[in-house]
Design a protein around this motif. Structure first.
Motif, PDB file in Angstrom:
ATOM      1  N   THR A  54       3.678   2.487  11.752  1.00 13.49           N
ATOM      2  CA  THR A  54       4.730   3.509  11.791  1.00 13.49           C
ATOM      3  C   THR A  54       5.163   3.858  13.212  1.00 13.49           C
ATOM      4  O   THR A  54       6.368   3.872  13.531  1.00 13.49           O
ATOM      5  CB  THR A  54       4.271   4.785  11.062  1.00 13.49           C
ATOM      6  OG1 THR A  54       3.973   4.477   9.700  1.00 13.49           O
ATOM      7  CG2 THR A  54       5.342   5.860  11.114  1.00 13.49           C
ATOM      8  N   ASN A 100       1.646   4.288   7.937  1.00 10.47           N
ATOM      9  CA  ASN A 100       0.580   3.295   8.074  1.00 10.47           C
ATOM     10  C   ASN A 100       0.407   2.943   9.540  1.00 10.47           C
ATOM     11  O   ASN A 100       0.981   3.613  10.415  1.00 10.47           O
ATOM     12  CB  ASN A 100       0.875   2.057   7.214  1.00 10.47           C
ATOM     13  CG  ASN A 100       2.189   1.375   7.589  1.00 10.47           C
ATOM     14  OD1 ASN A 100       2.695   1.531   8.702  1.00 10.47           O
ATOM     15  ND2 ASN A 100       2.742   0.611   6.656  1.00 10.47           N
ATOM     16  N   GLY A 101      -0.369   1.891   9.802  1.00  7.13           N
ATOM     17  CA  GLY A 101      -0.679   1.546  11.187  1.00  7.13           C
ATOM     18  C   GLY A 101       0.496   1.049  11.992  1.00  7.13           C
ATOM     19  O   GLY A 101       0.418   0.966  13.222  1.00  7.13           O
ATOM     20  N   HIS A 128      -4.272  -1.471  10.600  1.00  5.42           N
ATOM     21  CA  HIS A 128      -3.482  -1.897   9.453  1.00  5.42           C
ATOM     22  C   HIS A 128      -4.211  -1.741   8.122  1.00  5.42           C
ATOM     23  O   HIS A 128      -3.687  -2.127   7.080  1.00  5.42           O
ATOM     24  CB  HIS A 128      -3.044  -3.345   9.643  1.00  5.42           C
ATOM     25  CG  HIS A 128      -2.051  -3.518  10.752  1.00  5.42           C
ATOM     26  ND1 HIS A 128      -1.008  -4.432  10.706  1.00  5.42           N
ATOM     27  CD2 HIS A 128      -1.919  -2.884  11.931  1.00  5.42           C
ATOM     28  CE1 HIS A 128      -0.287  -4.357  11.812  1.00  5.42           C
ATOM     29  NE2 HIS A 128      -0.830  -3.425  12.572  1.00  5.42           N
ATOM     30  N   SER A 129      -5.399  -1.159   8.150  1.00  2.07           N
ATOM     31  CA  SER A 129      -6.138  -0.970   6.900  1.00  2.07           C
ATOM     32  C   SER A 129      -5.772   0.334   6.207  1.00  2.07           C
ATOM     33  O   SER A 129      -6.028   0.504   5.016  1.00  2.07           O
ATOM     34  CB  SER A 129      -7.650  -1.000   7.161  1.00  2.07           C
ATOM     35  OG  SER A 129      -8.058   0.104   7.960  1.00  2.07           O
ATOM     36  N   TRP A 130      -5.143   1.275   6.935  1.00  2.00           N
ATOM     37  CA  TRP A 130      -4.881   2.608   6.394  1.00  2.00           C
ATOM     38  C   TRP A 130      -3.415   2.832   6.037  1.00  2.00           C
ATOM     39  O   TRP A 130      -2.510   2.406   6.759  1.00  2.00           O
ATOM     40  CB  TRP A 130      -5.280   3.698   7.397  1.00  2.00           C
ATOM     41  CG  TRP A 130      -6.763   3.928   7.484  1.00  2.00           C
ATOM     42  CD1 TRP A 130      -7.598   3.508   8.479  1.00  2.00           C
ATOM     43  CD2 TRP A 130      -7.566   4.629   6.540  1.00  2.00           C
ATOM     44  NE1 TRP A 130      -8.884   3.906   8.206  1.00  2.00           N
ATOM     45  CE2 TRP A 130      -8.901   4.598   7.024  1.00  2.00           C
ATOM     46  CE3 TRP A 130      -7.305   5.269   5.331  1.00  2.00           C
ATOM     47  CZ2 TRP A 130      -9.957   5.184   6.351  1.00  2.00           C
ATOM     48  CZ3 TRP A 130      -8.359   5.866   4.652  1.00  2.00           C
ATOM     49  CH2 TRP A 130      -9.664   5.814   5.158  1.00  2.00           C
ATOM     50  N   THR A 131      -3.207   3.559   4.956  1.00  2.00           N
ATOM     51  CA  THR A 131      -1.894   4.118   4.587  1.00  2.00           C
ATOM     52  C   THR A 131      -2.154   5.541   4.122  1.00  2.00           C
ATOM     53  O   THR A 131      -3.030   5.764   3.273  1.00  2.00           O
ATOM     54  CB  THR A 131      -1.228   3.321   3.464  1.00  2.00           C
ATOM     55  OG1 THR A 131      -0.999   1.978   3.904  1.00  2.00           O
ATOM     56  CG2 THR A 131       0.088   3.949   3.056  1.00  2.00           C
ATOM     57  N   ASN A 159      -7.191   2.784   1.717  1.00  5.43           N
ATOM     58  CA  ASN A 159      -7.684   1.784   2.673  1.00  5.43           C
ATOM     59  C   ASN A 159      -7.840   0.471   1.918  1.00  5.43           C
ATOM     60  O   ASN A 159      -8.380   0.453   0.811  1.00  5.43           O
ATOM     61  CB  ASN A 159      -9.024   2.239   3.262  1.00  5.43           C
ATOM     62  CG  ASN A 159      -9.479   1.332   4.401  1.00  5.43           C
ATOM     63  OD1 ASN A 159      -9.954   0.229   4.159  1.00  5.43           O
ATOM     64  ND2 ASN A 159      -9.356   1.820   5.613  1.00  5.43           N
ATOM     65  N   ASN A 160      -7.370  -0.619   2.534  1.00  5.80           N
ATOM     66  CA  ASN A 160      -7.383  -1.895   1.832  1.00  5.80           C
ATOM     67  C   ASN A 160      -8.768  -2.514   1.705  1.00  5.80           C
ATOM     68  O   ASN A 160      -8.925  -3.591   1.117  1.00  5.80           O
ATOM     69  CB  ASN A 160      -6.391  -2.881   2.464  1.00  5.80           C
ATOM     70  CG  ASN A 160      -6.735  -3.180   3.929  1.00  5.80           C
ATOM     71  OD1 ASN A 160      -7.876  -3.012   4.369  1.00  5.80           O
ATOM     72  ND2 ASN A 160      -5.729  -3.610   4.676  1.00  5.80           N
ATOM     73  N   MET A 204       0.821  -1.205   0.000  1.00  3.08           N
ATOM     74  CA  MET A 204       0.000   0.000   0.000  1.00  3.08           C
ATOM     75  C   MET A 204       0.862   1.265   0.000  1.00  3.08           C
ATOM     76  O   MET A 204       0.519   2.263  -0.618  1.00  3.08           O
ATOM     77  CB  MET A 204      -0.939   0.014   1.223  1.00  3.08           C
ATOM     78  CG  MET A 204      -2.112  -0.919   1.080  1.00  3.08           C
ATOM     79  SD  MET A 204      -3.134  -0.591  -0.369  1.00  3.08           S
ATOM     80  CE  MET A 204      -4.742  -0.915   0.275  1.00  3.08           C
ATOM     81  N   ILE A 205       1.989   1.215   0.693  1.00  3.24           N
ATOM     82  CA  ILE A 205       2.900   2.365   0.692  1.00  3.24           C
ATOM     83  C   ILE A 205       3.410   2.631  -0.721  1.00  3.24           C
ATOM     84  O   ILE A 205       3.422   3.780  -1.193  1.00  3.24           O
ATOM     85  CB  ILE A 205       4.072   2.134   1.677  1.00  3.24           C
ATOM     86  CG1 ILE A 205       3.609   2.384   3.116  1.00  3.24           C
ATOM     87  CG2 ILE A 205       5.254   3.052   1.344  1.00  3.24           C
ATOM     88  CD1 ILE A 205       4.678   2.166   4.162  1.00  3.24           C
TER      89      ILE A 205
END
Length: 441
Positions: free
Chosen positions: A390, A387-388, A363-366, A438-439, A1-2
């Motif tokens: 960091t 992300n979650g 862990h769903s967000w970047t 968001n995944n 995602m990053i």
């Protein structure tokens, strides 16, 4: 995602590269130079001169030279240190940004000397982009460069908006706020402009040197007073502003000014163009995409809290629709960071630090926040992507987020980590881009 967030960001930056924009919107055919809906018959013009200032100005000059070739007689363009490009006939000068320096003063004198040689038979093309306010620098005869440096430092570290900051800058200069148009007249004038301000208001970009200005000396004084800068301001500059309020100094040119009647101002690129390119790239990568705003603004801490609440609402609505497709939210604009610590950073890195705190453990967000110019504040970073994990990762390196947040030291917080975004100069500048993915899980 990053990596996907970075790919989306890069697509936005590439879309507003001056070479791309000039290739897309400018043509030269049988001596006729056309930019969007404006045309010039270069065969009837004696000399074409190119001047400019801003972080993107060297790249703009390089692209324009490639298009116009031998039609360009010469020119002077002032850009930020590290943004030099090899032009053939246009001289590229580097100077300091955001606080002006002696190199900027000398380069501005060189540019003005060139304009003194122009005539009514010439065309002057002015290349304007963000950062131009600090790079086109004339020091009032009553003041010193040190006075001007202090003034710029106070303004850029305050909570004042770019509109307000540039209102003050216009009235400390004899070139900004349409006044460069006086120097270009009676030659024909064309300004190609990259916008780094909300709403793409041409009179604000680089302090609108070739655009009519409706602000006044009185408004400049009021802004300094509102943000409690008047008492800290250099006495020489305060006296200059007082003289303007009392009518003892000439106001900036208004829309009826004769010197601006032959000036064509054309918006070449904007944050909206970058966001639309980000959208196209995200869709290509399989994301459902939503642009939340083209004018993200306000105080950085408050706007980030509001954004996080909005993102949660948006995801709540999507979950009700039982959608599990990855989604990408996009924002463009520029917030104001009122620095209250002695650390190093900029609004994008600080915004990323705040985002890391908000999404830690999720862990769903970047979330990526970066400047399209490749520079965030007085640093070599464009921004950061978080992300979650960091906060946890950097905590293991001995970095407690709260300490860096309080010191406004986001650059050191992200330094030497995979979350820092170091792009180098991008040679463009259309404000900031935020990519929140968001995944979908």
């Amino acid at each position: 995602m990053i990596e996907q967030a970075k790919t989306i960001f890069r697509a936005g930056v590439e879309a507003v590269d001056p070479q791309q924009l000039i290739d897309q919107y400018c043509t030269l055919k049988d001596g006729e130079f056309t930019i969007r809906d404006t045309s010039f018959d270069l065969s009837s013009i004696e000399d074409v001169w190119v001047v400019g200032f801003g972080k993107a100005s060297a790249r703009m000059a390089y692209a324009l030279e490639k298009l116009l070739g031998n039609y360009v007689s010469g020119g002077v363009v002032i850009t930020k240190y590290g943004h030099q490009l090899p032009c053939k006939t246009v001289k590229i000068r580097e100077a300091a940004h955001p606080v002006p320096d002696e190199r900027g003063v000398e380069a501005t004198k060189e540019l003005m000397h060139l304009l003194e040689q122009t005539s009514s038979r010439d065309l002057v093309i002015t290349l304007i982009s963000g950062g131009g306010s600090a790079l086109l620098v004339d020091v009032p005869s009553e003041a010193t460069l040190k006075d001007l440096m202090l003034a710029n430092d106070l303004l850029t570290k305050s909570a004042a908006s770019i509109h307000e900051i540039n209102t003050v800058r216009k009235h400390l200069s004899t070139l900004k706020g349409g006044q460069l148009g006086r120097a270009i007249y009676p030659a024909q004038g064309l300004s190609l402009i990259l916008s780094d301000v909300l709403g793409d208001e041409l009179s604000v970009i680089a302090s609108g040197p070739t655009v009519a200005d409706d602000s006044t000396f009185s408004q400049a004084v009021a802004i300094l007073q509102e943000y409690h800068l008047w008492e800290k301001f250099p006495n020489s500059l305060k006296e200059l502003l007082r003289e303007g309020v009392e009518g003892r100094r000439q106001e900036t040119p208004k829309k009826e000014a004769l010197s601006l009647q032959q000036m064509q101002n054309v918006l070449l690129g904007s944050n909206r163009m970058a966001l639309e390119a980000c959208q196209a790239k995200a869709e290509e990568l399989g994301f459902q995409v939503k642009i939340l705003t083209y004018e993200f603004s306000g105080e950085t801490h408050e706007s980030m809290e509001q954004l996080w609440q909005q993102l949660q609402r948006e995801m709540g609505s999507l979950r009700k629709e039982a959608r599990k497709q990855p989604i990408c939210f996009l924002l463009g604009g520029e917030t104001t960071l009122n620095v209250r610590g002695d650390g190093l950073g900029g609004r994008n890195q600080h915004r990323a630090l705040l985002a890391a705190e908000l999404i830690q453990g999720d862990h769903s967000w970047t979330i990526l926040s970066a400047g399209t110019d490749g520079t965030d504040g007085p640093t070599d970073a464009a921004g950061a992507v978080v992300n979650g994990t960091t906060v946890q990762v950097l905590q293991k390196e001995g970095k407690e987020l709260s300490q860096y947040k309080e010191a406004f030291d986001s650059y050191t917080y992200f330094k030497d980590s995979a979350f820092h975004m170091i792009t180098g100069p991008t040679y463009t500048n259309v404000m900031d881009l935020i990519v929140a993915v968001n995944n979908g899980q």
